[in-house]
Design a protein around this motif. Structure first.
Motif, mmCIF file in Angstrom:
data_model
loop_
_atom_site.group_PDB
_atom_site.id
_atom_site.type_symbol
_atom_site.label_atom_id
_atom_site.label_comp_id
_atom_site.label_asym_id
_atom_site.label_seq_id
_atom_site.Cartn_x
_atom_site.Cartn_y
_atom_site.Cartn_z
ATOM 1 N N GLU A 149 0.923 -1.314 0.254
ATOM 2 C CA GLU A 149 -0.167 -0.241 -0.096
ATOM 3 C C GLU A 149 0.818 1.333 -0.323
ATOM 4 O O GLU A 149 0.162 2.409 -0.303
ATOM 5 C CB GLU A 149 -0.885 -0.226 1.185
ATOM 6 C CG GLU A 149 -2.026 -0.661 0.974
ATOM 7 C CD GLU A 149 -3.125 -0.908 1.992
ATOM 8 O OE1 GLU A 149 -3.174 0.559 2.719
ATOM 9 O OE2 GLU A 149 -4.007 -2.129 2.425
ATOM 10 N N PHE A 150 1.427 1.099 0.776
ATOM 11 C CA PHE A 150 3.352 2.480 1.427
ATOM 12 C C PHE A 150 3.238 2.350 -0.309
ATOM 13 O O PHE A 150 3.852 4.028 -1.166
ATOM 14 C CB PHE A 150 3.434 2.228 1.365
ATOM 15 C CG PHE A 150 4.852 2.992 2.186
ATOM 16 C CD1 PHE A 150 5.068 4.206 3.002
ATOM 17 C CD2 PHE A 150 5.866 2.938 1.004
ATOM 18 C CE1 PHE A 150 5.824 4.861 2.758
ATOM 19 C CE2 PHE A 150 7.144 3.992 0.929
ATOM 20 C CZ PHE A 150 7.227 4.981 2.027
ATOM 21 N N LYS A 151 4.197 1.375 -1.775
ATOM 22 C CA LYS A 151 4.178 1.666 -2.845
ATOM 23 C C LYS A 151 3.413 1.775 -3.882
ATOM 24 O O LYS A 151 3.905 3.105 -4.287
ATOM 25 C CB LYS A 151 4.900 0.359 -3.435
ATOM 26 C CG LYS A 151 6.318 -0.486 -2.472
ATOM 27 C CD LYS A 151 6.919 -1.045 -3.598
ATOM 28 C CE LYS A 151 6.205 -3.096 -2.981
ATOM 29 N NZ LYS A 151 6.528 -3.659 -4.108
ATOM 30 N N LYS A 152 1.990 1.994 -3.412
ATOM 31 C CA LYS A 152 0.997 2.550 -4.543
ATOM 32 C C LYS A 152 0.531 4.365 -3.779
ATOM 33 O O LYS A 152 0.451 4.713 -5.241
ATOM 34 C CB LYS A 152 -0.258 1.882 -4.517
ATOM 35 C CG LYS A 152 0.321 0.121 -4.555
ATOM 36 C CD LYS A 152 -1.399 -0.540 -4.593
ATOM 37 C CE LYS A 152 -1.742 -2.065 -4.992
ATOM 38 N NZ LYS A 152 -2.914 -2.479 -4.798
ATOM 39 N N SER A 153 1.121 4.032 -3.041
ATOM 40 C CA SER A 153 0.565 6.438 -2.752
ATOM 41 C C SER A 153 1.852 6.196 -2.397
ATOM 42 O O SER A 153 1.510 7.746 -2.654
ATOM 43 C CB SER A 153 0.073 6.056 -0.785
ATOM 44 O OG SER A 153 0.649 5.131 -0.638
ATOM 45 N N HIS A 154 2.965 6.126 -2.907
ATOM 46 C CA HIS A 154 4.269 6.489 -3.104
ATOM 47 C C HIS A 154 4.397 6.209 -4.004
ATOM 48 O O HIS A 154 5.763 5.384 -4.359
ATOM 49 C CB HIS A 154 5.395 6.287 -1.867
ATOM 50 C CG HIS A 154 4.982 7.484 -0.583
ATOM 51 N ND1 HIS A 154 3.556 6.648 -0.042
ATOM 52 C CD2 HIS A 154 4.589 8.716 -0.085
ATOM 53 C CE1 HIS A 154 3.749 6.990 1.159
ATOM 54 N NE2 HIS A 154 3.945 7.913 1.641
ATOM 55 N N PRO A 155 4.579 6.562 -5.378
ATOM 56 C CA PRO A 155 5.393 6.555 -6.937
ATOM 57 C C PRO A 155 6.723 7.054 -6.972
ATOM 58 O O PRO A 155 6.622 7.605 -7.062
ATOM 59 C CB PRO A 155 4.440 6.498 -7.972
ATOM 60 C CG PRO A 155 3.404 7.326 -7.621
ATOM 61 C CD PRO A 155 3.294 7.243 -5.241
ATOM 62 N N GLY A 156 7.114 6.393 -7.388
ATOM 63 C CA GLY A 156 8.996 6.441 -7.394
ATOM 64 C C GLY A 156 9.753 6.182 -6.224
ATOM 65 O O GLY A 156 11.058 6.336 -6.360
#
Length: 438
Positions: A67-74
């Motif tokens: 979920e963190f990766k989805k909300s923090h692209p890049g």
């Protein structure tokens, strides 16, 4: 614990999440797009924890990473799995170096998070807690281990850690073995000792144990708690009074534990056994009972083939327990904002519900979303302890280095090289040497 230990440990911490403790490099869970590795770039989150991937917390936090990766692209998440004992022994050294992560799981209590906060190695999270409302779902008993004063004593002062789960100890029991040997599941302390005797009479050592780490000293502490009250706990854990290591409670704990070893209810040979060995032996059906913490629950759900269940330690209103291990942000962390964002995700309903259904004790789940019967029972029993002021923390928390003292001295108690009186003398000496003065 662990302690634990912590306990914390611990716990704890103590769940066999040492699968990759010796790995030198980071296991990289790549985020979307680019993103460099340079320190403080806002594009790299370095995360350490020591939960088994098939445990409740490990599963929930893997979901949180996605979920963190989805909300923090890049942004790239660099996750390193550590062992509880590894972090316990090296935290002060690592956090005082350039190798500190941005966020890590750490054991709670005076001897661990309290010590690091006093040493200036942790970030004060008070403003983030207030801004993001992380304190709102936490009961007073769970909140205690998040705040530390200038002496490093838990219960008041600044927020140096955030728990997104809670934990406590109980008796895990193998229903298949109870049925096979026609032993009644106990509901009273007298019934518990009768069950211990019944198994031993049939040639079965009833209790899984580990003396080289926890839970041996946790058995001693729990037995003492059967004769203790809240003021006794507060004096020992938070210095609200002076503990007497030769009072009725401590004396009962030490003498009864030594007697149980002598009777063969706990194997004398387990003095050199580690917590992972004890848990694995219970999973394999070699012991009918194991007194330990909720941090094992998710793993037991996935690995035990026999029928099994849990019950609160009989005859005690108090048990080892607290808020779970803490998310702490090292003072030298390079990407603190990313760390705060990750903590926030682990406090959200979706992660909390996963944690609960996987066998953890969530602090902010939707009760209706917890559908697993065993998980419901686990949370119900915890709530009863928490609401009744029954969380007594862990025996190794009061002073730095006390975990090692408890391990070595309890081993002596098990082998008979120290009698209960000498054992309690050694605990008193170590405690008094490490407790705050004045």
């Amino acid at each position: 614990m662990l302690t634990a230990r912590k306990r914390t440990t611990r716990t704890t911490r103590r769940t066999g999440a040492v699968l990759a403790a010796a790995l030198a490099g980071a296991l990289v869970l790549a985020g979307c797009g680019g993103g460099g590795d340079e320190a403080g770039d806002g594009k790299t989150l370095r995360l350490w924890h020591y939960e088994a991937p098939n445990g409740a917390m490990g599963a929930a936090w893997s979901q949180a990473i996605e979920e963190f990766k989805k909300s923090h692209p890049g942004v790239t998440v660099k996750f390193e799995e550590k062992g509880f004992e590894q972090i316990q022994k090296t935290a002060s050294m690592v956090l005082g170096s350039d190798s500190a992560p941005d966020l890590m799981e750490y054991n709670k209590g005076n001897a661990t998070t309290g010590l690091l906060s006093k040493q200036g190695l942790l970030t004060d999270l008070s403003s983030e807690v207030a801004k993001r409302g992380w304190d709102k779902p936490l009961s007073p008993g769970v909140r205690t281990t998040s705040r530390y004063d200038a002496r490093g004593v838990m219960g008041s002062g600044k927020w140096f850690g955030v728990p997104n789960y809670a934990e406590y100890t109980m008796v895990f029991y193998n229903k298949t073995l109870f049925a096979k040997h026609k032993v009644k599941v106990p509901t009273t302390f007298e019934g518990f000792t009768a069950a211990l005797k019944a198994f031993k009479d049939k040639g079965v050592t009833p209790l899984a144990n580990a003396g080289a780490e926890y839970p041996a000293q946790q058995y001693v502490y729990q037995l003492a708690l059967t004769k203790a009250d809240r003021s006794w706990v507060d004096a020992y854990e938070q210095y609200k009074g002076k503990p007497d290591f030769h009072d009725a409670a401590w004396t009962y704990g030490a003498t009864t534990f030594a007697d149980w070893v002598k009777k063969g209810w706990i194997a004398k040979s387990s003095s050199g056994t580690k917590a992972e060995d004890a848990g694995a032996a219970f999973i394999a059906g070699k012991y009918p009972m194991f007194f330990s913490g909720s941090w094992w629950f998710g793993r037991f759900k996935s690995e035990i083939k026999d029928e099994w269940g849990t019950f609160p330690f009989p005859g005690s209103k108090l048990t080892l327990g607290s808020g779970g291990n803490l998310w702490v942000v090292p003072k030298g962390a390079k990407n603190k904002q990313l760390a705060y964002d990750f903590i926030d995700i682990t406090m959200k309903k979706g992660i909390q519900n996963t944690l609960g259904n996987k066998g953890g004790v969530p602090v902010a789940a939707d009760p209706a979303a917890i559908t697993d019967p065993k998980a419901k029972s686990l949370i119900k029993d915890f709530t009863a302890y928490s609401d009744g002021g029954g969380l007594a923390f862990y025996p190794d928390w009061p002073v730095p280095g006390f975990y090692d003292t408890l391990v070595s001295e309890t081993q002596k108690l098990m082998t008979g090289s120290a009698k209960p009186g000498a054992y309690l003398d050694a605990l008193a000496k170590a405690y008094e040497a490490g407790a705050p003065k004045g």
